[in-house]
Each structure stands twice: as structure tokens, then as C-alpha cells.
Design a protein around this motif. Sequence first.
Motif, PDB file in Angstrom:
ATOM      1  N   UNK A   1     -10.460  12.386   2.266  1.00 38.33           N
ATOM      2  CA  UNK A   1     -11.158  11.131   1.405  1.00 38.33           C
ATOM      3  C   UNK A   1     -11.371  10.245   2.651  1.00 38.33           C
ATOM      4  N   UNK A   2     -10.238   9.754   3.435  1.00 35.10           N
ATOM      5  CA  UNK A   2      -9.998   8.614   4.021  1.00 35.10           C
ATOM      6  C   UNK A   2     -10.720   9.338   5.711  1.00 35.10           C
ATOM      7  N   UNK A   3     -10.558  10.735   5.822  1.00 36.96           N
ATOM      8  CA  UNK A   3     -10.877  11.368   7.014  1.00 36.96           C
ATOM      9  C   UNK A   3     -12.317  11.972   6.960  1.00 36.96           C
TER      10      UNK A   3
ATOM     11  N   UNK B   1     -18.409   7.530  13.090  1.00 36.54           N
ATOM     12  CA  UNK B   1     -17.808   7.976  14.403  1.00 36.54           C
ATOM     13  C   UNK B   1     -16.854   7.504  14.514  1.00 36.54           C
ATOM     14  N   UNK B   2     -15.749   7.170  14.385  1.00 34.82           N
ATOM     15  CA  UNK B   2     -14.886   6.765  14.237  1.00 34.82           C
ATOM     16  C   UNK B   2     -13.213   7.843  14.767  1.00 34.82           C
ATOM     17  N   UNK B   3     -12.578   8.484  15.663  1.00 33.53           N
ATOM     18  CA  UNK B   3     -11.791   9.435  15.755  1.00 33.53           C
ATOM     19  C   UNK B   3     -11.435   9.395  17.009  1.00 33.53           C
TER      20      UNK B   3
ATOM     21  N   UNK C   1      -3.996   9.500  10.609  1.00 36.84           N
ATOM     22  CA  UNK C   1      -3.828   9.320  11.605  1.00 36.84           C
ATOM     23  C   UNK C   1      -5.960   9.196  12.227  1.00 36.84           C
ATOM     24  N   UNK C   2      -5.756   7.402  12.820  1.00 34.07           N
ATOM     25  CA  UNK C   2      -7.424   8.029  12.970  1.00 34.07           C
ATOM     26  C   UNK C   2      -7.322   7.503  14.890  1.00 34.07           C
ATOM     27  N   UNK C   3      -7.567   7.727  15.645  1.00 37.97           N
ATOM     28  CA  UNK C   3      -7.168   6.855  17.139  1.00 37.97           C
ATOM     29  C   UNK C   3      -8.538   5.887  17.127  1.00 37.97           C
ATOM     30  N   UNK C   4      -8.335   4.521  17.649  1.00 37.28           N
ATOM     31  CA  UNK C   4      -9.444   3.729  16.587  1.00 37.28           C
ATOM     32  C   UNK C   4      -8.991   2.804  18.714  1.00 37.28           C
ATOM     33  N   UNK C   5      -9.422   3.367  19.568  1.00 37.71           N
ATOM     34  CA  UNK C   5      -9.054   2.383  20.333  1.00 37.71           C
ATOM     35  C   UNK C   5      -9.994   0.882  20.970  1.00 37.71           C
ATOM     36  N   UNK C   6     -11.558   1.034  20.553  1.00 36.13           N
ATOM     37  CA  UNK C   6     -11.582  -0.461  20.278  1.00 36.13           C
ATOM     38  C   UNK C   6     -11.482  -1.440  18.510  1.00 36.13           C
TER      39      UNK C   6
ATOM     40  N   UNK D   1     -13.882  -0.875  16.004  1.00 37.93           N
ATOM     41  CA  UNK D   1     -13.498   0.197  15.321  1.00 37.93           C
ATOM     42  C   UNK D   1     -12.544   0.305  13.948  1.00 37.93           C
ATOM     43  N   UNK D   2     -11.727  -0.190  14.832  1.00 41.76           N
ATOM     44  CA  UNK D   2     -10.737  -0.764  13.852  1.00 41.76           C
ATOM     45  C   UNK D   2     -10.831  -1.794  12.340  1.00 41.76           C
ATOM     46  N   UNK D   3     -11.626  -2.700  12.659  1.00 42.57           N
ATOM     47  CA  UNK D   3     -12.493  -3.210  11.563  1.00 42.57           C
ATOM     48  C   UNK D   3     -13.009  -3.252  10.429  1.00 42.57           C
TER      49      UNK D   3
END
Length: 306
Positions: free
Chosen positions: A238-240, A247-249, A261-266, A269-271
Motif C-alpha cells: 500500500x505504501x509503495x 509519481x515519487x520514487x 524506501x522511497x527516493x524523494x530528491x525534492x 515530494x517528501x511533504x
Amino acid sequence: MSPAAGRDGIALYCPAKINLRLRVGPTRADLGGQHRLDTIYSAVGIWDRVELRQREPGSGFRLTLEGEHLGDLNRRDADPRANLAVKALLAMAQAAGHQPDVSIHIVKRIPVGAGLAGGSADAAGTMLGLNRLWNLGMPATELDRIAAQLGADLPFCLHGGLSRGTGFGQILQPLDLAGPQAQRLSRAGLTGHLLIGAYEDQLSTAQVYKAFDLIGPGPNDLNDLQETACTLHPRSRQALDLARRAGIGPAFVSGSGPSVVVMAPRPEQAVTLIRLWREQNAVDRIIEADSPVLPRIIPLRVTHGQ
Ligand SMILES: C[C@](O)(CO)[C@H](O)COP(=O)(O)OP(=O)(O)OC[C@H]1O[C@@H](n2ccc(N)nc2=O)[C@H](O)[C@@H]1O
Ligand SMILES: Nc1ncnc2c1ncn2[C@@H]1O[C@H](COP(=O)(O)OP(=O)(O)OP(=O)(O)O)[C@@H](O)[C@H]1O
């Protein structure tokens, strides 16, 4: 690992690990019945602190734990000898001909049983710390040999950074952080700022591998264990899915899971992802970190032995 030596004690900060790629092959007799792996390990800036202090000769070892998320380490009947840091102490004492008269205090921040190698991180910190505390001068090859006997992830946890792992995970090819492979990983969005979605639930690594033999890898997953971990722990899926729909990853399960793990460079995106995960109660704990991390030198006040 970053040891800060003191007269009667030593303290280390030990990073967690994720797998940026995890290919799982068949079990092999020459690997002790374990699965053959081809993985890319990356150390993550979630740090357990391991403090080691010499005790009076003949007084034996002492283990104390601190932290809000101790998982099954917190059980009243938890046997300290089952703790991977204690196993590392006993293995180092035997290899060095030392008595294990050492107190180990662990401040845990790495989620337990999460697929983040928290136990291996503490064991690696203990090994590196004892090598300094006892002035053993044990070479990396000997430390790696002892580590591989204690756990598949432990050799990597001794080094941190980025590394390819083969065999059952113990044969390491460190990657130069400025080199072409690291740059390829960075261009693929697999390094930098990330969010970890963690759970109070734990998954047993042994059980995940056993279930993997029946379930197999999912199509196009970075981590062959992901489909199995999500089958055993649907909230991870569900989280993935929430990350993907936003569109985050890249987004993937860490090791044997259940953490994601979710890569959130901006920052935005994290917010967004934190809001989505909280609205849907998709995770129990959210940790922001960076990866890969190199050993950090943090001057620590080391108090006298207890
Ligand atoms: C899932 C990963 O975290 C990916 O890095 C690791 O492969 C697991 O490393 P680990 O937690 O240190 O695993 P260990 O504690 O050494 O092994 C736990 C159990 O996982 C299974 N195991 C582990 C590693 C491997 N290559 N094949 C396996 O089948 C074995 O049943 C083993 O008894
Ligand atoms: N110092 C330790 N920290 C965390 N878990 C430990 C430790 N020592 C022993 N354990 C036990 O190991 C199991 C999980 O260890 P760990 O937290 O390393 O799992 P993991 O992160 O899933 O590992 P991996 O990523 O290698 O599969 C738990 O059952 C826990 O009780």
C-alpha cells in the motif's frame, strides 16, 4: 562506522543499509544452504549508537538498550546472548583470546526486523569498537571473515558506503562514490534524500527467504524479495502504491522488509508523500535520511567504565 576512542571506552555510530538492487538466486550447498545473491548495498543515515566500556576482569559482559522502537528486543525474556552485538563481542573475544568483560550500551534508532540490517549494524560497530578498545590491530580481512560467520549483511556493515555484494552477500566489491557505477545509480535516482516507511511489525528474514522460494520475484522489481515481503505484509505494498501513484520514487522494499524506501530528491515530494502515508495510515513511522553515507567522525564524550 566512526569510532571516537576514549581511555576506558569507545563509541560508534552505525548506519543502516538498504539494497538498491537485490537479485536472489537458488540456495547453494557451497553457500551453507543460503541463496546466492547479487546486490548493491547502500549505507543509510539512520544511526544506532554503540558504546563499549571495559569492565573489571572476570565480571563478564553487560548489555543495555535504549530507544523508543526496540521491537522484540524489548521482551522481558529476551536473552542478551541472542543480541547480535553480544554475538560479535563473544566472537571477537574468542578470536583475540580476550575475556568478554565489556559493557555494551546500544541507542537504537534503526527499526528492528525492518530489512535495514539494524542488528548487523550494531554487531559491526561492536567489532570495530573492540578492535580499537583492545588495540588488536585486526586487519579488515580477519574482521570480514568473523563478520561473515555472524550474518550475511554484517561484512557490508563493517564498511558502509556503496558496495556490490555476491556469494550470500558477504563477497564485497566497494564502489567508488565518485566512480561511474555510483554516478549511474545517482542518474537512476537511487542515491540522495530518501524516506523510510517503517512498521511496528517485523518480518523474519529466514521466513521471507523461505516464502520467496514459493512466491518468486515480482516483474521489474529492484528487489527480488519485494513481492514476497508485500505478500506477507500488505501495508508495505500500500505504501509503495501511494508513492508510485504520486509519481515519487524509485520506491522499493528494503532487503527482506517490511520497511519501504522511497527516493524523494525534492522537499515537496517528501511533504506530499508524508501527507499521503499519514492520511492512509500506510506506515507506522517515517524516517528521512540520506544515502549513501560515509563513516562520520563525531567527537563523543566517553564516560568512565561502569
Ligand atoms: C535480505 C538481506 O538483508 C539483503 O541484504 C540479507 O540477505 C539478509 O541478511 P541477514 O539479515 O544478515 O541474514 P542472516 O541473519 O545472515 O540469515 C538469516 C536467514 O536468511 C536466509 N538467507 C540469508 C542470506 C542469504 N543470502 N540467503 C538466505 O537464504 C537463511 O535462512 C538465513 O538463516
Ligand atoms: N542489536 C540488534 N538490533 C536489532 N535486532 C537484533 C539485534 N540483535 C538481535 N536482533 C534480532 O534480529 C532480528 C532482526 O534483526 P534486524 O533488525 O537486523 O533485522 P533486519 O533489519 O530485517 O535485518 P536484514 O535487513 O539483515 O534482514 C530480530 O528478531 C531481533 O530480535
